[in-house]
Write a protein that holds these residues in place. Structure first.
Motif, PDB file in Angstrom:
ATOM      1  N   VAL A 171       4.225  -5.089  -1.267  1.00 42.01           N
ATOM      2  CA  VAL A 171       4.878  -5.925  -2.468  1.00 42.01           C
ATOM      3  C   VAL A 171       5.156  -4.904  -3.678  1.00 42.01           C
ATOM      4  N   ASP A 172       4.356  -4.117  -3.964  1.00 44.21           N
ATOM      5  CA  ASP A 172       4.825  -2.970  -5.007  1.00 44.21           C
ATOM      6  C   ASP A 172       5.925  -2.012  -4.670  1.00 44.21           C
ATOM      7  N   ARG A 173       6.178  -1.849  -3.279  1.00 45.02           N
ATOM      8  CA  ARG A 173       7.057  -0.881  -2.943  1.00 45.02           C
ATOM      9  C   ARG A 173       8.318  -1.709  -2.343  1.00 45.02           C
ATOM     10  N   PHE A 174       8.530  -3.098  -2.770  1.00 46.03           N
ATOM     11  CA  PHE A 174       9.676  -3.830  -2.384  1.00 46.03           C
ATOM     12  C   PHE A 174      11.105  -3.338  -2.592  1.00 46.03           C
ATOM     13  N   TRP A 175      11.192  -2.777  -3.807  1.00 43.12           N
ATOM     14  CA  TRP A 175      12.648  -2.229  -4.139  1.00 43.12           C
ATOM     15  C   TRP A 175      12.631  -0.780  -3.846  1.00 43.12           C
ATOM     16  N   LEU A 215      14.470   3.771  10.839  1.00 43.27           N
ATOM     17  CA  LEU A 215      13.461   2.775  10.451  1.00 43.27           C
ATOM     18  C   LEU A 215      12.320   2.686  11.906  1.00 43.27           C
ATOM     19  N   ALA A 216      13.085   3.098  12.967  1.00 40.77           N
ATOM     20  CA  ALA A 216      12.299   2.581  14.075  1.00 40.77           C
ATOM     21  C   ALA A 216      10.899   3.266  14.455  1.00 40.77           C
ATOM     22  N   GLY A 217      10.676   4.523  13.610  1.00 38.81           N
ATOM     23  CA  GLY A 217       9.267   5.204  13.744  1.00 38.81           C
ATOM     24  C   GLY A 217       8.436   4.761  12.741  1.00 38.81           C
ATOM     25  N   LEU A 218       8.882   3.841  12.028  1.00 38.36           N
ATOM     26  CA  LEU A 218       7.740   3.575  10.728  1.00 38.36           C
ATOM     27  C   LEU A 218       7.022   2.366  11.209  1.00 38.36           C
ATOM     28  N   PRO A 219       5.585   2.657  10.607  1.00 39.65           N
ATOM     29  CA  PRO A 219       4.579   1.706  11.103  1.00 39.65           C
ATOM     30  C   PRO A 219       4.871   0.122  10.522  1.00 39.65           C
ATOM     31  N   ALA A 220       4.536  -0.842  10.802  1.00 39.57           N
ATOM     32  CA  ALA A 220       4.598  -2.147  10.440  1.00 39.57           C
ATOM     33  C   ALA A 220       3.443  -2.335   9.392  1.00 39.57           C
ATOM     34  N   ILE A 221       4.157  -2.699   8.165  1.00 36.99           N
ATOM     35  CA  ILE A 221       3.005  -3.121   7.060  1.00 36.99           C
ATOM     36  C   ILE A 221       3.121  -4.498   6.684  1.00 36.99           C
ATOM     37  N   PRO A 222       1.832  -5.099   6.707  1.00 35.45           N
ATOM     38  CA  PRO A 222       1.982  -6.389   6.355  1.00 35.45           C
ATOM     39  C   PRO A 222       2.729  -6.472   4.828  1.00 35.45           C
ATOM     40  N   LEU A 223       3.380  -7.780   4.582  1.00 34.16           N
ATOM     41  CA  LEU A 223       3.917  -7.939   3.330  1.00 34.16           C
ATOM     42  C   LEU A 223       3.006  -7.873   1.972  1.00 34.16           C
ATOM     43  N   ASP A 224       1.853  -8.304   2.252  1.00 29.07           N
ATOM     44  CA  ASP A 224       0.904  -8.569   0.822  1.00 29.07           C
ATOM     45  C   ASP A 224       0.557  -6.908   0.434  1.00 29.07           C
ATOM     46  N   GLU A 225       0.804  -5.939   1.310  1.00 30.83           N
ATOM     47  CA  GLU A 225       0.445  -4.621   0.889  1.00 30.83           C
ATOM     48  C   GLU A 225       1.591  -3.673   0.644  1.00 30.83           C
TER      49      GLU A 225
END
Length: 287
Positions: A233-237, A221-231
């Protein structure tokens, strides 16, 4: 020594069933079946597993028991060190192994290291028996294989011991590697209400504190970019990165079970029933 299984297949855990499945894939099925009754009658008198070698004493038709030896190459130290680093990097593997269990994904770890955990071919096994039977495996070797599978059931680390790494040494290595990954300075991390220090995950490292290398899921997970939660939601699960494929399963013919069981008794159809079942298996295998 007597097999715990009194009927049907021998082997309870995935690793013992996989071990026998691999042996049966070498076209040794009918020969292995001959030793199953020996294993269940308790004719294996002794079974010892050491790195690279299994030794057994099997009582045959003669008064003097036969001496059986099965050899499998051990993994070199450098390969074990690589596997241990891979296992220690994932908390899942360390937790399962420290609890005395072998996760099914362990087979994939060894495969990725270029060293299949189970024999990759019958030529990799050196089989010897002091009996006069020219067949390999003879029923004394086959009985030893079945008792060996049950020994793996009772203690999964016997399989790894056969490959060159005992339980105590492997677990000590994993503990040391995990401790080095989580605390390279060798000192406890103060946190919580007892010390009054802020939580490290919140406060971050102090100026004089060495950064702790990522371990386990944090490495992914360290290299993944931070994505706002509202963007997101469709990938939450959904997983943030693709999940690894399941360990490969051994491709076997649809008639493997029939070859293991042999012809049915005449009272229930005999060879004619066997042929009808064979045709049915082939039909089901194509559908």
């Amino acid at each position: 020594m007597k097999a715990r299984s009194t009927r049907g297949a021998i082997g309870v855990s995935w690793w013992s069933r996989r071990f026998l499945e691999v042996l049966e894939s070498f076209a040794l099925g009918t020969r292995l079946t001959r030793g199953r009754s020996y294993a269940r009658r308790g004719q294996v008198l002794r079974l010892d597993v050491t790195p690279g070698r299994v030794e057994a004493t099997v009582q045959g038709s003669r008064a003097e028991p036969y001496r059986v030896g099965i050899e499998l190459p051990v993994f070199p130290a450098a390969l074990w060190e690589r596997v241990e680093r891979d296992l220690a990097a994932q908390a899942f593997f360390s937790a399962r192994l420290l609890a005395g269990d072998l996760p099914a994904e362990l087979e994939e770890v060894f495969a990725d290291a270029g060293a299949p955990l189970f024999p990759s071919g019958v030529a990799e096994l050196t089989q010897r028996c002091s009996c006069p039977d020219f067949a390999v495996p003879c029923k004394h070797l086959a009985a030893t294989f079945y008792l060996l599978a049950e020994a793996f059931d009772a203690d999964p680390f016997q399989l790894l011991h056969w490959r060159g790494r005992g339980r105590a040494e492997l677990l000590d290595r994993l503990r040391a590697l995990r401790a080095g990954a989580t605390d390279p300075a060798g000192t406890p991390e103060p946190s919580g209400p007892d010390t009054g220090a802020p939580d490290a995950a919140v406060a971050g490292p102090t100026p004089n504190e060495k950064p702790v290398p990522a371990a386990g899921a944090a490495r992914v997970l360290a290299g993944l970019p931070a994505i706002p939660l509202d963007e997101a939601v469709d990938r939450f699960w959904l997983p943030p990165v693709p999940l690894p494929d399941r360990p490969p399963t051994l491709a076997t013919g649809p008639e493997l079970l029939l070859r293991q069981l042999g012809a049915p008794a005449p009272a229930i159809g005999g060879p004619g029933l066997l042929e009808r079942l064979r045709r049915a298996y082939r039909t089901f295998g194509r559908s």
